[in-house]
Structure formats: structure tokens, C-alpha cells
Scaffold this active site. Structure first.
Site, PDB file in Angstrom:
ATOM      1  N   CYS A 291      -2.730  -6.734   0.122  1.00  0.00           N
ATOM      2  CA  CYS A 291      -1.511  -7.255   0.069  1.00  0.00           C
ATOM      3  C   CYS A 291      -0.471  -6.324  -0.555  1.00  0.00           C
ATOM      4  O   CYS A 291       0.738  -6.223  -0.258  1.00  0.00           O
ATOM      5  CB  CYS A 291      -1.356  -8.693  -0.202  1.00  0.00           C
ATOM      6  SG  CYS A 291      -2.066  -9.029  -1.757  1.00  0.00           S
ATOM      7  N   GLU A 388       4.592  -5.989   7.786  1.00  0.00           N
ATOM      8  CA  GLU A 388       3.329  -5.618   7.153  1.00  0.00           C
ATOM      9  C   GLU A 388       2.048  -5.398   8.433  1.00  0.00           C
ATOM     10  O   GLU A 388       2.033  -6.107   9.017  1.00  0.00           O
ATOM     11  CB  GLU A 388       2.825  -6.783   6.202  1.00  0.00           C
ATOM     12  CG  GLU A 388       1.576  -6.446   5.546  1.00  0.00           C
ATOM     13  CD  GLU A 388       1.166  -7.675   4.742  1.00  0.00           C
ATOM     14  OE1 GLU A 388       1.119  -9.057   5.088  1.00  0.00           O
ATOM     15  OE2 GLU A 388       0.464  -7.510   3.616  1.00  0.00           O
TER      16      GLU A 388
END
Lengths: 477, 324
Positions: A291, A388
Site C-alpha cells: 500500500c 493505485e
């Protein structure tokens, strides 16, 4: 002259002690969950590894009740020094079973064995050691005398670091006197269930830790359970938002650790070869399933060409393949679904006019693999600069001045991490103050320590894990 | 050495870099303008590459390649002609029981021993390398250094290992160091020049990078870590920095220059770690004795023992290789 072919050096899959079936862990016992069993697969071969029993909504209730009973009956009133002994024992057992855990993690997740062995498992053990040290010192942690635990913690973790995220969640919860019901990710439940064995080995009182494999509905049931006092979630921003909506208006305390699109900023006076290493480590570590991955490279225009040349050469030396091989640098993508998502975003990069370069490394025919990819000529407006990707895909943008670097780095809804590469100390400090990111690394990337708090800004979530700050999320202060 | 290594570099500095050596100030600006080296990062990378697993066919290949890259060295005050002849014999037949064992690249001796070594190795194709220029301290006049070089070259040494003036380098008199390397290179004639940076005395990785470029600009065919007389001698991270320098040089100029770590490399395991670094940092084309050497004396025997172990399936022990 021969070609230097490294010999394959696979870790033995037998070390994982893989069993045909795994079951949920409730109240100190492995039980039959009443959910539909799921099959967990090896993403590097697409073979079924094991069948895993899952929980149903009624099992969630049973587990929360067990946790509540353990909380009231034993755990919360136990002196911190006693709790510490259990945590130390767990930490040592993780170390003792480290090879088994590393191989199992690599099989179930697809990550290279060297990362599971050298990073995931030792850091997981370190979290238990670190938090064991806090268990009897909470009175002196700066929260005033006698800070109280919250109660039962419902924790939901992702598939990218299954054991490590479990450690990040369970260690502080137990150290502070909470009990836990944890749901591992659907695709990677195995190490969590071996961790349950470790809890048994450590003779942890029944109900202190409960582990419920299952899909998103079980996560939702756990988070929404009326007798859960604290919710901790690591995963996608989308699910994080759903959780926040779900528990709004309740007294539950919440920490969210969500997605990211970290800027890795390289100035013209950076130590270039090490910056290249840091960029590689930032985006290709764990196949980019991180992440806080440095997925947006911001390079000063004056060195962009030189840096890209070095970067492409370096990336072309990365070895993709069998995750159990010690020589493997980049392993398998965790699931077909994730691979499809990566491919979709990469296609959008092509369509929007970015220049794609893919490592010429051989790609196995079976399994979910994606060759390391670098996009240059990326603009802020492109999807690959904003969203992302969660895969081994780097987007390279350029900037002209430090101010522009800050502006572009902060121009994202996320804010989990950032990297700065420059030999100028004053610029590091100046940048670190300007960047809206929970962690800012200087001349390095992806470095973790249980004592260093980790967490995000904006859509990357809130709350911190690790360090003294991380304890606060599990205490009534 | 073959034609892949540039020997004309001293006479024609590549054009994009000509300005760098125009005067003291330009040279200083150029060297200090090179990217810095982050200590933590380079050491981490070196340690990471050290864990590559090299076994079976790859290991045998690596062992044979390493043997062929050894500059078998004796640099003692007590060196005698007998010792040098024994070393030459070892260089020709490293493992007398195994005729398929590759020969080493060169025998490295002091200039006064070059003649003996040349005689002993005549017709074998094994080069004689000689440490000239007031080795190991280099604390003598330019005239003496040039004379020292001449002695070795006249005796037939095909490779000259010179030490740079670390004093001048650390004082920032880069042009002086540059000109000295150029002068020695000119005195070498056809012999190849290896420039010893003595990285243990340069202390920082930034200095190692600057000294590497200085030596490349001045026409050194090889950059070499150490004399072996100063501790620390060769280390993996230092060699990484030097491999990056020759790679960057290649990218900018198209010329291939070599790297030679020397001192302290004693085991096969260590040697293989260096080969992995050569492979992954500089590139596959550097995996040849033309572009990579080990300066070592005791390394060869360990390579031979491990070579036997690979072939026989068991370790035989030091009595099975010759002590020379």
C-alpha cells in the site's frame, strides 16, 4: 564465455507442512465453520493448496462472544507483565517456525521466498517482541495512569502481507489487554491459521485470539457486530469507506490503513545508483502489492533521461519466476482478479499516451505473473498517475523545481508514504515537512520497524500502527 | 588481453568528457558533480546480491571463470626468483591432477622480479603483471615512478599495476593525479595499465567514485581496489561502486574498461559473490578476464579445492593442492 545462469534453488515445499484442510479458530479450538468452504490456490501454479473452512455470520457471533468472555474473564484483568509473557512466547514460536511460515506464505501469496523469509516473518516476530515490551509499561506510556483496553477488537487484514498484517493488528491489541477476532483475506488465510496453532502452543487462554476465514461478508458482519468495541482494517480505500459508513454513529473506535499512490521524488543531486535501488525496492518489492509502494516516481527533468536508462537496465536484471526459488526477485500476482486489474490499468496507460517499457525477463506460462513495467511520459491527468495499480508497474513523471515536486507529490487523494532522494540534508527536512504522507523516507524506501508509527492521510486512512502512537488506537485514552 | 579493451583511451579522451580535464577547476567540478553514493544503500545492495544461490553447473562455471580471472600474486619483501618460478609453474598448471583446469590470467610481481616471471611464463599466454610506481605507498617522485614502470615494461611485463598518489587525491590536487596516471600510461607502451585506487585510504564511497572516474579519464584500462597492503582492502560495496563506474563509462563512451578487486578475497564463496556483482551491476559482458580480475594469492587454492569438490562429490582437503 558462458552465460552465468544461476542454479534454481527452490525451498522445499514440504517445509510448509501443508495440510489438505484448515478450519476456523474459535475459543482456542479449531472448529467447523458453517460457511461455504473455500479453496486457496498457489498463484504461481494455479494449483489448489488446501480447502479452508469459512465462518458464517452466526460463527462471527460465537467468536465475538468467546472474545468477550476471554476479555472479561482473563485477559483484561491479567497483569501486563503476565500478558507480556504470552506475547514473548508467541514471538519466539514465530521465530522457531519461521521457515515453515515463510514457505507457507510464499506458497499462498506468491511472494518471493527471500522476502517472506528475510522481511515478512522476522518483522512479524519483531512486532510481538516489541509489543510484549510495552504490555507492562502502559502506565508510563504517557496516557496517564492506568490506561484501559477497549474490549473486543474486530480486525480485517489484506492479502499482500498476510502474516505481517496479522502481527501489526494482534500484537498491539493483546499487549494493551484487548481480545481479538481477526478475518484474514479470502485468498491468503493459511499463515493466520498456523498462527492460531502458535496461539495454542503458547497456551494463550481460549478466546483471546479468534480467527475466522471468509469473504467480505464475514468482514462486514464482524465490523458491524454490536459487541465489537474496536475496528481495525487494512485494505482498499473502497472497503474502508464502506466500513466507515457502516459503523458511523456507533461508539466503536476505528483505524483504517488504506490505499496509496506514493511519490518517490528524485532530485538531480541524488545518489543515483542508490536511488535506482530505492525505486526498484519501492515498486517491485512484493510485486508492487504494497500500500505504501513508491508507485509514482517524480524525477527532476535534468536527470530524467539518465535515471531512466539506469532504471531500465536495473529492472531488466530482476528475476521473475518461481516464488520458492531463492534467486527470485519478483514473484506471482496474488490472484487472477488482481492480474486483470493490473492489465486493465496498464492498457489505460497505453491508451492515454504514456510510454510503456516492460522488462524482457522470461515470464512463466502458468500462474499469475506480470513482468516489471515502467511507464515514462506520464502526466498527472492519466489514470496510471492517479489510481493505485497495486502491481509491478511504475509511473514516471518529471518536475522542474522543489516546489513543483511538492505540488505534484501532494496532488493525490492518498497520503501514505513518500520518498525523497537528495544529498542535501536541508532539502530533505524541508520536503518532509511539506509532504502530506504518513511516512517519509529519505534516501531509502520501504523500511519498517515496530517502533515507527505507520499510517495515512486523506484516502489512505487514519490512525497509526506501531510505536507508542499505535498503542493509543487500542486504549481508552 | 584482447582488443575489446580500449588501449587508445589515453590519447583520445572521448569528446563529451574532454572538457572535464581541461584544467584543475574543470576537473574538480566534474568529479564533484558526479552523483553521490549513499553508504547505507550501496551496502544493502551488496549484501542482497551476496545471497544469490550458485550451485552445480553454475558453480562449476563460476569457479572456472574465477580461476581464469586470477592475477596470481606474490608481493613480499622476501620474494626470490625461486618463489616467482614456483608461482609461475602454479599459474601454468594450477591443479596438476586435473589438466582441464583453466590457467590463471596473470602472475603479478614486483618490477625487479618481472624478468624472472617473463622467462618462466614465455610462450604460455599467461601475462606478467607488475606493480610499478613505488608500490605500495607510491610516495616517491614522478621520475622514480616512471623509471619503475620502465623497468617492468622493459622486462616484458604486459600489465602494469600502478598506485595513485592518495595524498594528492585527498588534498584535492586531482589534475596532478590525472597527469601522473596519463604519464604512466604513456610509459606503459603496449602494456595495459591497472590503476590502484587504494580504496581503504580513500575512506568514502564518494571518493571511490571520483577516483574511479579520474583513472578512467586518464586512460586506465582497469581500475583496481587495493594494494593488499592496507586494510580494508577489496570489499563488495566498493567493488559495486567501481563496477557502476565502468558501466557508466561504457554507456557514455562505448568503451569497455575493467575492474580488479584485490586483497582479502580468499574463498570461493567470496569470489562468486564478486562474480554475481559483475553480472548484475556491470553486466554479462564483463564476465571475462579481459575485464575482470581477482588480485589474490590464497584464493586460487580454495577455488581448486572447491572445483575438486564439485567434480568428486566430496571435499578432499588442502593436502591435495600444491602450496605454491
Amino acid at each position: 564465455m558462458g552465460i552465468f545462469e544461476y542454479a534454481p534453488a527452490p525451498e522445499s515445499r514440504d517445509l510448509a507442512n501443508l495440510k489438505p484442510q484448515y478450519r476456523p479458530f474459535v475459543n482456542g479450538e479449531f472448529v467447523d465453520g458453517s460457511g461455504e468452504p473455500l479453496k486457496t490456490i498457489n498463484p504461481a501454479t494455479e494449483e489448489v493448496l488446501a480447502e479452508v473452512g469459512t465462518a458464517s455470520v452466526s460463527d462471527v457471533d460465537t467468536a465475538v462472544k468467546a472474545a468477550r468472555k476471554a476479555y472479561n474473564g482473563v485477559w483484561a484483568k491479567m497483569p501486563g507483565s503476565e500478558r507480556a509473557k504470552y506475547l514473548f512466547r508467541i514471538a519466539r514460536l514465530i521465530q522457531e517456525r519461521s521457515r515453515e511460515l515463510a514457505v507457507l506464505e510464499s506458497l499462498d501469496n506468491g511472494k518471493p521466498i527471500k522476502e517472506a523469509r528475510d522481511s515478512d516473518v522476522p518483522t512479524a516476530a519483531a512486532h510481538f517482541f516489541y509489543h510484549a515490551g510495552w504490555a507492562d509499561k502502559l502506565d508510563y506510556a504517557g496516557y496517564g495512569p492506568n490506561p484501559k483496553p477497549l474490549g473486543v477488537a474486530g480486525q480485517v487484514i489484506p492479502w499482500n502481507f498476510p502474516l505481517l498484517m496479522l502481527a501489526w493488528k494482534i500484537a498491539p491489541a493483546l499487549a494493551t489487554g484487548n481480545t481479538v477476532v481477526l478475518k484474514p483475506a479470502e485468498t491468503t488465510p493459511l499463515t493466520a491459521l498456523v498462527f492460531a496453532e502458535i496461539c495454542q502452543q503458547a497456551e494463550l487462554p481460549p478466546g483471546v485470539v479468534n480467527i475466522l476465514p471468509g469473504a467480505g461478508d464475514i468482514g462486514a458482519a464482524l465490523v458491524g457486530h454490536g459487541d465489537v468495541n474496536k475496528v481495525a482494517f487494512t485494505g482498499s480505500t473502497e472497503v474502508g469507506k464502506a466500513i466507515q459508513r457502516q459503523i458511523a454513529g456507533t461508539a466503536k473506535k476505528l483505524t483504517l490503513e488504506l490505499g496509496g499512490k506514493a511519490a518517490n521524488v528524485v532530485f538531480d543531486d541524488a545518489p543515483l545508483d542508490q536511488a535506482v535501488e530505492g525505486i526498484v525496492n519501492g515498486i517491485f518489492f512484493n510485486q508492487g502489492h504494497v500500500c505504501c509502494a513508491g508507485s509514482r516516481l517524480l524525477v527532476q527533468e535534468s536527470i530524467a533521461e539518465e535515471l531512466l536508462e539506469k532504471l531500465r537496465y536495473r529492472v531488466s536484471t530482476l528475476r521473475l519466476g518461481d516464488p520458492l526459488d531463492k534467486n527470485t526477485d519478483v514473484g506471482a500476482i496474488n490472484s487472477a482478479e488482481q492480474l486483470a486489474k493490473i492489465k486493465g490499468l496498464v492498457e489505460s496507460g497505453d491508451a492515454e499516451g504514456a510510454e510503456r517499457w516492460t522488462s524482457p525477463c522470461p515470464v512463466p506460462e502458468r500462474g499469475f505473473f506480470f513482468a516489471p513495467t515502467v511507464f515514462s511520459d506520464v502526466q498527472q491527468s492519466m489514470r496510471i498517475a492517479r489510481e493505485e495499480i497495486f502491481g509491478p508497474v511504475l509511473s514516471v513523471l518529471t518536475f522542474r523545481t522543489p516546489d513543483e515536486a511538492v505540488t505534484k507529490a501532494n496532488n493525490t487523494p492518498y497520503g501514505l508514504s513518500a520518498g525523497i532522494w537528495t544529498e542535501k540534508g536541508s532539502r530533505i527536512l524541508w520536503m518532509a515537512n511539506q509532504l502530506r504522507a504518513g511516512v517519509v523516507w529519505a534516501n531509502t524506501f520501504n523500511r519498517f520497524d515496530p517502533a515507527a508509527p505507520f499510517g495515512g492521510y486523506q484516502e489512505s486512512g487514519f490512525g497509526r500502527e506501531g510505536g507508542r502512537t499505535g498503542l493509543e488506537a487500542y486504549l481508552d485514552v | 588481453m584482447t582488443a575489446t579493451t580500449s588501449s587508445s583511451a589515453a590519447t583520445a579522451t572521448p569528446s563529451p568528457l574532454t572538457d572535464a580535464t581541461r584544467d584543475e577547476a574543470s576537473l574538480r567540478r566534474f568529479l564533484h558533480g558526479l552523483p553521490g553514493v549513499d553508504q547505507v544503500g550501496v551496502e544493502q545492495r551488496a549484501a542482497g546480491l551476496g545471497t544469490r544461490s550458485i550451485k552445480k553447473a553454475a558453480k562449476l562455471w563460476a569457479i572456472d571463470t574465477a580461476i581464469s580471472m586470477v592475477d596470481l600474486t606474490t608481493l613480499e619483501g622476501a620474494d626470490t626468483r625461486g618463489k616467482v618460478r614456483a608461482l609461475a609453474a602454479k599459474a601454468m598448471r594450477p591443479d596438476p591432477d586435473r589438466p582441464d583446469t583453466p590457467r590463471v590470467a596473470a602472475v603479478c610481481v614486483y618490477p625487479d622480479m618481472a624478468e624472472t616471471a617473463v622467462e618462466a611464463l614465455r610462450g604460455t599466454g599467461i601475462h606478467v603483471a607488475s606493480v610499478a610506481t613505488g608500490f605500495p605507498a607510491g610516495r616517491t617522485s614522478r621520475e622514480v615512478k616512471l623509471a619503475d614502470t620502465k623497468i617492468a615494461v622493459d622486462a616484458g611485463a604486459a600489465e602494469i599495476d600502478m598506485v595513485i598518489d592518495r595524498g594528492a587525491f585527498l588534498e584535492g590536487r586531482y589534475l596532478e593525479v590525472f597527469e601522473e596516471i596519463q604519464a604512466i600510461k604513456a610509459a606503459c607502451g603496449d602494456a595495459h595499465l591497472k590503476v590502484i585506487l587504494e580504496t581503504g585510504e580513500l575512506a568514502t564511497y564518494d571518493n571511490v567514485r571520483r577516483a574511479s572516474w579520474l583513472a578512467l579519464l586518464a586512460g586506465g584500462d582497469f581500475i583496481k581496489t587495493s594494494t593488499g597492503k592496507v586494510s580494508p582492502a577489496a570489499t563488495l560495496p566498493v567493488t559495486h561502486v567501481m563496477l557502476q563506474a565502468v558501466r557508466d563509462w561504457f554507456v557514455q563512451t562505448g568503451e569497455l574498461r575493467g575492474v580488479k578487486p584485490a586483497g582479502g578475497i580468499r574463498t570461493t564463496k567470496d569470489a562468486i559473490k564478486y562474480l554475481v556483482a559483475v553480472h548484475e551491476v556491470a553486466g554479462e559482458q564483463w564476465l571475462t578476464p579481459d575485464l575482470f580480475r581477482f588480485g589474490a594469492s590464497s584464493l586460487l587454492n580454495d577455488l581448486l579445492l572447491q572445483r575438486r569438490t564439485q567434480a568428486d562429490g566430496h571435499y578432499s582437503g588442502p593436502d591435495y593442492v600444491t602450496v605454491d
